[in-house]
Design a protein around this motif. Sequence first.
Motif, short mmCIF file in Angstrom:
data_model
loop_
_atom_site.label_atom_id
_atom_site.label_comp_id
_atom_site.label_asym_id
_atom_site.label_seq_id
_atom_site.Cartn_x
_atom_site.Cartn_y
_atom_site.Cartn_z
N HIS A 29 3.00 3.26 12.64
CA HIS A 29 1.80 3.87 13.25
C HIS A 29 2.14 4.79 14.43
O HIS A 29 1.24 5.39 14.99
CB HIS A 29 0.79 2.81 13.72
CG HIS A 29 0.16 2.06 12.58
ND1 HIS A 29 -1.10 1.55 12.63
CD2 HIS A 29 0.62 1.75 11.34
CE1 HIS A 29 -1.38 0.94 11.50
NE2 HIS A 29 -0.35 1.04 10.70
N GLU A 64 -5.18 1.46 2.61
CA GLU A 64 -4.98 0.39 3.61
C GLU A 64 -5.14 0.92 5.03
O GLU A 64 -5.70 0.27 5.90
CB GLU A 64 -3.60 -0.23 3.42
CG GLU A 64 -3.45 -1.62 4.04
CD GLU A 64 -3.10 -1.61 5.53
OE1 GLU A 64 -3.30 -2.64 6.19
OE2 GLU A 64 -2.64 -0.57 6.06
N GLU A 65 -4.62 2.13 5.28
CA GLU A 65 -4.68 2.69 6.64
C GLU A 65 -6.04 3.29 6.95
O GLU A 65 -6.23 3.89 8.01
CB GLU A 65 -3.58 3.75 6.82
CG GLU A 65 -2.16 3.27 6.54
CD GLU A 65 -1.62 2.25 7.54
OE1 GLU A 65 -2.41 1.79 8.40
OE2 GLU A 65 -0.44 1.89 7.44
N ASP A 106 6.23 1.32 6.63
CA ASP A 106 4.82 0.92 6.47
C ASP A 106 4.15 1.85 5.49
O ASP A 106 3.63 2.86 5.87
CB ASP A 106 4.10 0.95 7.82
CG ASP A 106 2.65 0.51 7.74
OD1 ASP A 106 2.29 -0.14 6.75
OD2 ASP A 106 1.88 0.84 8.66
N HIS A 110 0.84 -1.21 0.00
CA HIS A 110 0.00 0.00 0.00
C HIS A 110 0.87 1.25 0.00
O HIS A 110 1.95 1.26 0.59
CB HIS A 110 -1.01 0.00 1.15
CG HIS A 110 -0.42 0.00 2.53
ND1 HIS A 110 -0.14 1.15 3.22
CD2 HIS A 110 -0.07 -1.02 3.35
CE1 HIS A 110 0.34 0.84 4.42
NE2 HIS A 110 0.41 -0.47 4.53
ZN ZN Z 1 -0.06 0.36 8.70
#
Ligand code: ZN
Lengths: 476, 476
Positions: free
Chosen positions: A445, A166-167, A132, A98
Amino acid sequence: MAPQLDNYFKQVDDLQDKFIDRLREAVAIPSISSEDARRPDVVRMGHWLADQIRALGGEVELRELGPQPGREHLTLPPCLLGRYGSDPKKRNILIYGHYDVQPAAKEDGWATDPFTLTIDDKDRMFGRGSTDDKGPVLGWLNVIEAHQKAGIEFPVNLIMCFEGMEENGSEGLNDTIKAEAKKFFKDADVVCISDNYWLGTEKPCLTYGVRGCNYYSLEISGPGQDLHSGVFGGVAHEPMTDLIRVMDSLVDPDGKILVKGIADLVAPLTDDEAALYPPIAFTMDDLYQSLGSKATIHDNKNDALMHKMRYPSISLHGIEGAFSTSGAKTVIPAKVIGKFSIRTVPNMEIDEVNKLIQTHVEEAFAKLGSKNTMKFNIVHCGKWWVADPKHWNYTAAGKAVEKVFGVKPDLTREGGSIPVTLTFQDELQKNVLLLPMGSSTDMAHSINEKLDKRNYIEGTKLLGAYLHYVAEEPTN
Amino acid sequence: MAPQLDNYFKQVDDLQDKFIDRLREAVAIPSISSEDARRPDVVRMGHWLADQIRALGGEVELRELGPQPGREHLTLPPCLLGRYGSDPKKRNILIYGHYDVQPAAKEDGWATDPFTLTIDDKDRMFGRGSTDDKGPVLGWLNVIEAHQKAGIEFPVNLIMCFEGMEENGSEGLNDTIKAEAKKFFKDADVVCISDNYWLGTEKPCLTYGVRGCNYYSLEISGPGQDLHSGVFGGVAHEPMTDLIRVMDSLVDPDGKILVKGIADLVAPLTDDEAALYPPIAFTMDDLYQSLGSKATIHDNKNDALMHKMRYPSISLHGIEGAFSTSGAKTVIPAKVIGKFSIRTVPNMEIDEVNKLIQTHVEEAFAKLGSKNTMKFNIVHCGKWWVADPKHWNYTAAGKAVEKVFGVKPDLTREGGSIPVTLTFQDELQKNVLLLPMGSSTDMAHSINEKLDKRNYIEGTKLLGAYLHYVAEEPTN
Ligand SMILES: [Zn+2]
Ligand SMILES: [Zn+2]
Ligand SMILES: [Zn+2]
Ligand SMILES: [Zn+2]
């Protein structure tokens, strides 16, 4: 014959500054999918990624997904469907990642600007999305470029699926996977996803399972309005007292689930599976560090790992409607909503679990003899996923890890859910592998998210090596 | 010889429009003590009240109380110390009331402007402060005026204490009472406070007790930061699970207190006291209506009244630090703070109760075997108050009620605390009487606060009649 990878590895080393520049460019685009104002940046990031792939000779479609359900003033960022190579003699590997990121702002406590890739003297590369999931996604592009520069034939055809939501719940992704399962994705032999982390900092892992999650709310109400505890305390059935008792009936402080029937659904531990845990490079100290405390239920690594990976758990998240700020308020809340969830594992079926939980809370509430009323609500359910770690997709990845890092990878499962794994497995009926690039200290995150230079560069080697091994691994 | 009150009553009736105008003027001053911006209005209200009393021939000091503790940019509104009459042959009656009000804004849902007294076709006078506590305070002024206009000798000397911070913690009041107990208040024979409500709408009451309140917080922490339940569920001791169990151990859903030793502290019910409850004009339907529900613990009036007035209760108010908003968040909160309180009654001593509660929660937590840590905290404690309802102050008030309303008043206690009662009793060592003017439907502290015209006018008669009876009631 084992793949000859030395030239490829050397090329990756030679190109590492260029690869870091690529990551720097990507991190600079604040593609936060959960903030309305950043939506154009998410779209810009999708186009930037498409341009990069096209420049490497790949074919790309940016599939538009329409307005965001429930927030129709927003347009969903496109899902990038790409392809690199179409040689019918080669295997087709579907890769997912992503290009959107979590929110980040310097004011949250970041030591550096979150959207400026900043490398410190320990070669840690700080920046939102570094680990990420921009680093891993660009890893695949780096693999292509290094092959081209080294003049090595690419070992497989790549089918790419890179999403931008995605998040923010992966809106639109499931529909795309379902719609393209027998079209764009139809040739995929196996799936590889690089969007999770090693258990520690030294030893790579292959991840073959994740727990599921069923989330519930429990609403108890009675009084027509919030009451003063001086006036009504001792007179009224208080929704909080009822709720606390029902929530208390779900789980013991040592984690034991008190809901009848749940334990019977859990798949027994086989000798084969039991043998997977002891070799895992993980210590209680690692756990204490990530927990920020020694308040663990189990005192040994194997139990701790099994309870994180292969046993269910119930967490009580909080209560809506009760007094929740600082200070002292003598209120009897009229309506309170308890939130809790159960992490599920094989062979717990969603519906069966829901039935057991509902029966339990309804019986627990009936036992109170309260005149308040209770409403049980299933908020959302996501199923667990487990793949066969003996599948050739995994044995190939294992060989790649050994080649790059000189150790056999840990075979692990994740505690938290990654729903896309299950969707790919269910819709394509192909083996899915999670092949992480980052380490446990990357702080995805959180503030100060980072990716170590070593993980990025050796990780790029790993992704490339994996493609070579998976290209020729005997099917089992 | 019983007081001759007919002329006085007639005068009150004749002056009722003037009395309503007086209330209208007072309601128009938004003397909200808890809003910084309204502080000048509170001060203006104090001065308005002083002017009114002076115009009636009373002497007034507006005692300055200095800066507000903890909020030193604010000056406390003055405490009004007044006197009407100083005949050494007459009894001295200390009256207390407050001239500040709760917050109010049309936008909160008021049907009318809260600071414009609005009388509807049922003679309900709507406006902030109408019943709490401007109506009752002005009732005393109306009594003086009616006596003057009717040419009746005033039966007692009045000592007045009207504060402007009651709705904001009565800051400064206790110090004033302590400082003046042997000075300004030294001649007081008894105390009368009109700042509460009838139990219903038809029958007046005399209130001779209020419950106390000890408020606690219970902080449980373990993890270094909030955790993801997917990653740590089943692995970590969760503070929420621990807290829910400890809170659950305090009280049953039917209100039974589970803390060992508390029941032993409660004064036994004497036959005398038991006889007070059955005559009280109060039905289960009244209770259902005020509760907005039939979710009462007890099904009969006497039990309900006794649990409101003379038995302790524990309420669980809420949890700080847990997930408390709408939606679904899979968080394991790192630190949670449970809030609960116990309503106390004779003979529960504050320190004894605190010790029992602390011992209980510490034992309950130890039983969990959790590696988290717990901190027990006493937030605030206010003692219960009970006066002797056979004191001549009460028998005089009872005769006044019978004279004005034709019924014997209910003898009641309040569930919620009114701390000033205890302070006057302790510091002056005099009997304190609560003599309410408004009814149970007045919605003090809510939107659409009102005072019925009947309660205001007959209430003014009652306050005056009380002064006549208390002037000559034989001491017992
Ligand atoms: Zn993530
Ligand atoms: Zn991710
Ligand atoms: Zn009030
Ligand atoms: Zn009041």
